[in-house]
Design a protein around this motif. Structure first.
Motif, mmCIF file in Angstrom:
data_model
loop_
_atom_site.group_PDB
_atom_site.id
_atom_site.type_symbol
_atom_site.label_atom_id
_atom_site.label_comp_id
_atom_site.label_asym_id
_atom_site.label_seq_id
_atom_site.Cartn_x
_atom_site.Cartn_y
_atom_site.Cartn_z
ATOM 1 N N TRP A 184 0.809 -1.218 0.000
ATOM 2 C CA TRP A 184 0.000 0.000 0.000
ATOM 3 C C TRP A 184 0.844 1.271 0.000
ATOM 4 C CZ3 TRP A 184 -4.275 -1.499 -1.765
ATOM 5 C CH2 TRP A 184 -4.819 -2.720 -1.375
ATOM 6 N N LEU A 185 2.120 1.160 -0.270
ATOM 7 C CA LEU A 185 2.983 2.333 -0.305
ATOM 8 C C LEU A 185 2.868 3.043 -1.649
ATOM 9 C CD1 LEU A 185 6.282 0.925 1.278
ATOM 10 C CD2 LEU A 185 4.363 2.052 2.423
ATOM 11 N N THR A 186 3.011 4.344 -1.619
ATOM 12 C CA THR A 186 3.110 5.091 -2.870
ATOM 13 C C THR A 186 4.486 4.813 -3.470
ATOM 14 O OG1 THR A 186 4.103 7.030 -1.833
ATOM 15 C CG2 THR A 186 1.673 6.942 -1.894
ATOM 16 N N PRO A 187 4.678 5.136 -4.737
ATOM 17 C CA PRO A 187 6.016 4.965 -5.318
ATOM 18 C C PRO A 187 7.089 5.718 -4.528
ATOM 19 C CG PRO A 187 4.426 5.288 -7.060
ATOM 20 C CD PRO A 187 3.694 5.532 -5.755
ATOM 21 N N GLU A 188 6.757 6.904 -4.063
ATOM 22 C CA GLU A 188 7.714 7.691 -3.288
ATOM 23 C C GLU A 188 8.029 7.030 -1.946
ATOM 24 O OE1 GLU A 188 5.693 9.805 -6.343
ATOM 25 O OE2 GLU A 188 4.794 8.937 -4.553
ATOM 26 N N GLU A 189 7.005 6.520 -1.271
ATOM 27 C CA GLU A 189 7.222 5.822 -0.001
ATOM 28 C C GLU A 189 8.048 4.555 -0.210
ATOM 29 O OE1 GLU A 189 3.142 7.029 2.450
ATOM 30 O OE2 GLU A 189 3.104 5.365 1.011
ATOM 31 N N SER A 190 7.773 3.851 -1.287
ATOM 32 C CA SER A 190 8.514 2.609 -1.534
ATOM 33 C C SER A 190 9.996 2.895 -1.789
ATOM 34 C CB SER A 190 7.900 1.819 -2.686
ATOM 35 O OG SER A 190 8.142 2.449 -3.928
ATOM 36 N N ALA A 191 10.304 4.038 -2.383
ATOM 37 C CA ALA A 191 11.696 4.398 -2.638
ATOM 38 C C ALA A 191 12.441 4.722 -1.340
ATOM 39 C CB ALA A 191 11.773 5.585 -3.594
ATOM 40 N N ARG A 192 11.695 5.048 -0.294
ATOM 41 C CA ARG A 192 12.306 5.401 0.998
ATOM 42 C C ARG A 192 12.127 4.307 2.045
ATOM 43 N NH1 ARG A 192 9.156 9.887 -0.105
ATOM 44 N NH2 ARG A 192 7.842 9.369 1.678
ATOM 45 N N VAL A 193 11.738 3.121 1.644
ATOM 46 C CA VAL A 193 11.395 2.056 2.594
ATOM 47 C C VAL A 193 12.556 1.691 3.517
ATOM 48 C CG1 VAL A 193 11.935 0.048 1.149
ATOM 49 C CG2 VAL A 193 10.063 -0.080 2.792
ATOM 50 N N MET A 194 13.771 1.841 3.041
ATOM 51 C CA MET A 194 14.931 1.464 3.855
ATOM 52 C C MET A 194 15.321 2.550 4.860
ATOM 53 S SD MET A 194 15.304 -1.577 2.840
ATOM 54 C CE MET A 194 16.842 -2.180 3.493
ATOM 55 N N ASP A 195 14.636 3.672 4.828
ATOM 56 C CA ASP A 195 14.925 4.753 5.775
ATOM 57 C C ASP A 195 14.427 4.440 7.185
ATOM 58 O OD1 ASP A 195 16.039 6.131 3.671
ATOM 59 O OD2 ASP A 195 14.349 7.517 3.425
ATOM 60 N N ASP A 196 13.407 3.604 7.280
ATOM 61 C CA ASP A 196 12.867 3.213 8.588
ATOM 62 C C ASP A 196 13.565 1.929 9.028
ATOM 63 O OD1 ASP A 196 10.922 3.120 10.829
ATOM 64 O OD2 ASP A 196 10.175 1.356 9.749
ATOM 65 N N PRO A 197 14.286 1.956 10.161
ATOM 66 C CA PRO A 197 15.066 0.780 10.567
ATOM 67 C C PRO A 197 14.226 -0.495 10.724
ATOM 68 C CG PRO A 197 15.725 2.688 11.856
ATOM 69 C CD PRO A 197 14.512 3.096 11.055
ATOM 70 N N GLU A 198 13.040 -0.399 11.275
ATOM 71 C CA GLU A 198 12.212 -1.595 11.466
ATOM 72 C C GLU A 198 11.765 -2.170 10.126
ATOM 73 O OE1 GLU A 198 7.883 -2.794 13.292
ATOM 74 O OE2 GLU A 198 9.042 -1.292 14.378
ATOM 75 N N THR A 199 11.323 -1.303 9.226
ATOM 76 C CA THR A 199 10.903 -1.774 7.904
ATOM 77 C C THR A 199 12.096 -2.300 7.120
ATOM 78 O OG1 THR A 199 9.120 -0.147 7.930
ATOM 79 C CG2 THR A 199 9.633 -1.153 5.814
ATOM 80 N N ALA A 200 13.226 -1.627 7.235
ATOM 81 C CA ALA A 200 14.434 -2.078 6.540
ATOM 82 C C ALA A 200 14.826 -3.476 6.999
ATOM 83 C CB ALA A 200 15.575 -1.086 6.783
ATOM 84 N N HIS A 201 14.712 -3.714 8.288
ATOM 85 C CA HIS A 201 15.015 -5.045 8.835
ATOM 86 C C HIS A 201 14.076 -6.091 8.232
ATOM 87 C CE1 HIS A 201 16.225 -8.114 11.689
ATOM 88 N NE2 HIS A 201 14.955 -8.307 11.982
ATOM 89 N N ARG A 202 12.788 -5.767 8.153
ATOM 90 C CA ARG A 202 11.821 -6.700 7.559
ATOM 91 C C ARG A 202 12.153 -6.966 6.099
ATOM 92 N NH1 ARG A 202 6.315 -4.260 7.847
ATOM 93 N NH2 ARG A 202 5.711 -6.206 6.860
ATOM 94 N N VAL A 203 12.495 -5.923 5.354
ATOM 95 C CA VAL A 203 12.843 -6.095 3.938
ATOM 96 C C VAL A 203 14.052 -7.010 3.804
ATOM 97 C CG1 VAL A 203 13.748 -4.911 1.879
ATOM 98 C CG2 VAL A 203 11.818 -3.923 3.157
ATOM 99 N N ARG A 204 15.101 -6.750 4.585
ATOM 100 C CA ARG A 204 16.299 -7.601 4.502
ATOM 101 C C ARG A 204 15.987 -9.052 4.853
ATOM 102 N NH1 ARG A 204 18.703 -2.865 6.375
ATOM 103 N NH2 ARG A 204 18.501 -3.505 8.554
ATOM 104 N N ASP A 205 15.155 -9.262 5.874
ATOM 105 C CA ASP A 205 14.782 -10.635 6.247
ATOM 106 C C ASP A 205 14.027 -11.337 5.122
ATOM 107 O OD1 ASP A 205 16.012 -10.679 8.709
ATOM 108 O OD2 ASP A 205 14.148 -10.616 9.875
ATOM 109 N N GLU A 206 13.083 -10.638 4.510
ATOM 110 C CA GLU A 206 12.303 -11.273 3.432
ATOM 111 C C GLU A 206 13.152 -11.494 2.187
ATOM 112 O OE1 GLU A 206 9.704 -12.763 4.178
ATOM 113 O OE2 GLU A 206 9.268 -11.719 6.047
ATOM 114 N N VAL A 207 14.044 -10.564 1.878
ATOM 115 C CA VAL A 207 14.963 -10.772 0.755
ATOM 116 C C VAL A 207 15.822 -12.009 1.019
ATOM 117 C CG1 VAL A 207 17.026 -9.819 -0.378
ATOM 118 C CG2 VAL A 207 14.995 -8.384 -0.053
#
Length: 116
Positions: A57-80
């Protein structure tokens, strides 16, 4: 955005070492009977969907900044990591060299989609 990995790039394990480590991990737990191509593809799909869910549900702009939030970045790295782990395990079971497969696919795409 830079990868905050604590391991310097020149000290990171290579693909072959990671594949061996995944195989050893599964073998130590007697998981090989469950690591059929069908099961691994299903698990890969689930993990890819969990990665999609983060961005859903992120906008394109929000998705480009997803790694700026440490908790979300951690989730992204785990799923990758989960997606890559299942893909590498699938390659191991099927005898596919993922880097050779990717190189061949890029070659085909360069032929299919030449620069004008």
């Amino acid at each position: 955005m830079t990868d905050p990995s604590p391991v310097p790039r020149d000290e990171r394990p290579d693909l072959a070492a990671l594949r061996r480590r995944l195989a050893d991990f599964a073998a130590a737990r007697n998981w090989q009977p469950y690591h059929t191509p069908k099961n691994l593809v299903a698990a890969l799909s689930v993990e890819a969907s969990e990665l999609v869910e983060i961005f859903q549900w992120l906008t394109p702009e929000e998705s480009a900044r997803v790694m700026d939030d440490p908790e979300t970045a951690h989730r992204v790295r785990d799923e990758v990591a989960d997606v890559l782990a299942y893909l590498l395990q699938l390659c191991e079971v099927l005898g596919v060299d993922p880097l050779a497969a990717l190189a061949a696919k890029i070659d085909r795409n360069e032929q299919r989609f030449p620069v004008e």
